[in-house]
Enzyme design. Structure first.
Site, PDB file in Angstrom:
ATOM      1  N   CYS A   2       0.874  -1.174   0.000  1.00  0.00           N
ATOM      2  CA  CYS A   2       0.000   0.000   0.000  1.00  0.00           C
ATOM      3  C   CYS A   2       0.904   1.213   0.000  1.00  0.00           C
ATOM      4  O   CYS A   2       1.573   1.500   0.997  1.00  0.00           O
ATOM      5  CB  CYS A   2      -0.910   0.013   1.224  1.00  0.00           C
ATOM      6  SG  CYS A   2      -1.950   1.494   1.337  1.00  0.00           S
ATOM      7  N   GLU A 100      -3.538   1.204  -6.633  1.00  0.00           N
ATOM      8  CA  GLU A 100      -2.607   0.175  -7.078  1.00  0.00           C
ATOM      9  C   GLU A 100      -2.346   0.388  -8.564  1.00  0.00           C
ATOM     10  O   GLU A 100      -3.184   0.959  -9.268  1.00  0.00           O
ATOM     11  CB  GLU A 100      -3.156  -1.230  -6.829  1.00  0.00           C
ATOM     12  CG  GLU A 100      -3.346  -1.598  -5.370  1.00  0.00           C
ATOM     13  CD  GLU A 100      -2.033  -1.722  -4.596  1.00  0.00           C
ATOM     14  OE1 GLU A 100      -0.960  -1.613  -5.221  1.00  0.00           O
ATOM     15  OE2 GLU A 100      -2.091  -1.903  -3.376  1.00  0.00           O
TER      16      GLU A 100
END
Length: 229
Positions: A2, A100
């Site tokens: 992340c 992402e």
């Protein structure tokens, strides 16, 4: 992994969601990035939302350049950089989406992953405080030169735990943030064991967003709007 997320719910909505009050004037973040000072809820003050820099600096680090933005949940309890924080310094990292990147014919394409209603959630985090030493600050030796370090402020930093991806994230990346079930948030802060399973896919969606999000200097509502893939 992340490495970028968003948090643009209103201050009132976040205070209601986490049962905590901001200690600072909150401004929406559409492109929260490592190195920035961001909201967290810590185990020592669960009724406050405080600032912390993203990128944990271990207490024993020689300098503040050794930072960890993520910690693998499978090994976090035994890794030297995180073990002490895992036992004593846990936090919630509020977010309402994360980014992402996936490879395409035209290069990497960013996707935003969030609940379909953009409701906030808590990522499992750890925090640490690191204080510069006399040698690192160049202030000289306390005993010989009489330099008082009592005014040197410690740096508070945090990291986000990661786990296996759920069905929504898997096509994009092999890791995702540990998103806590709301019922487990207090247990996490209390030092109890909680599941690190990937968040259920139900309610989540992923959609392509502008490559402007690639630059952490960009931060605005246009970054979370869908674009053609």
């Amino acid at each position: 992994m992340c490495g970028r997320y968003s948090l643009f719910a209103s201050e009132e909505a976040l205070e209601s969601r986490f049962g905590a009050t901001f200690e600072f004037d909150f401004e929406p973040r559409y492109n929260a990035a490592p190195g920035q000072s961001l909201p967290v809820v810590t185990d020592e003050a669960p009724d406050r939302i405080r600032r912390s820099e993203w990128g944990l600096v271990p207490r024993w680090a020689d300098d503040a350049t050794e930072r960890y933005i993520n910690a693998r949940s499978e090994t976090v309890a035994r890794k030297p950089a995180f073990a002490d924080s895992y036992e004593q310094r846990r936090c919630l990292v509020p977010a309402d989406g994360f980014y992402e990147w996936t490879e395409t014919e035209n290069g990497k394409r960013p996707y935003r992953v969030a609940f379909e209603d953009d409701r906030p959630f808590a990522m499992a985090g750890l925090y640490e405080r690191w204080t510069p030493t006399t040698e690192q600050t160049g202030l000289g030796d306390f005993t010989n030169d009489g330099v008082d370090l009592s005014g040197v402020e410690p740096i508070q930093t945090f990291t986000v735990l990661t786990t296996k991806p759920n069905g929504v994230v898997e096509p994009l990346h092999h890791r995702m943030a540990v998103i806590l079930d709301p019922e487990d948030e207090t247990r996490w802060l209390d030092g109890e064991d909680v599941p690190f399973d990937p968040a259920p896919s139900d309610g989540f969606h992923a959609y392509p967003v502008s490559t402007s999000v690639n630059n952490p200097a960009n931060d605005g509502p246009e970054l979370v709007r869908p674009v053609d893939g």
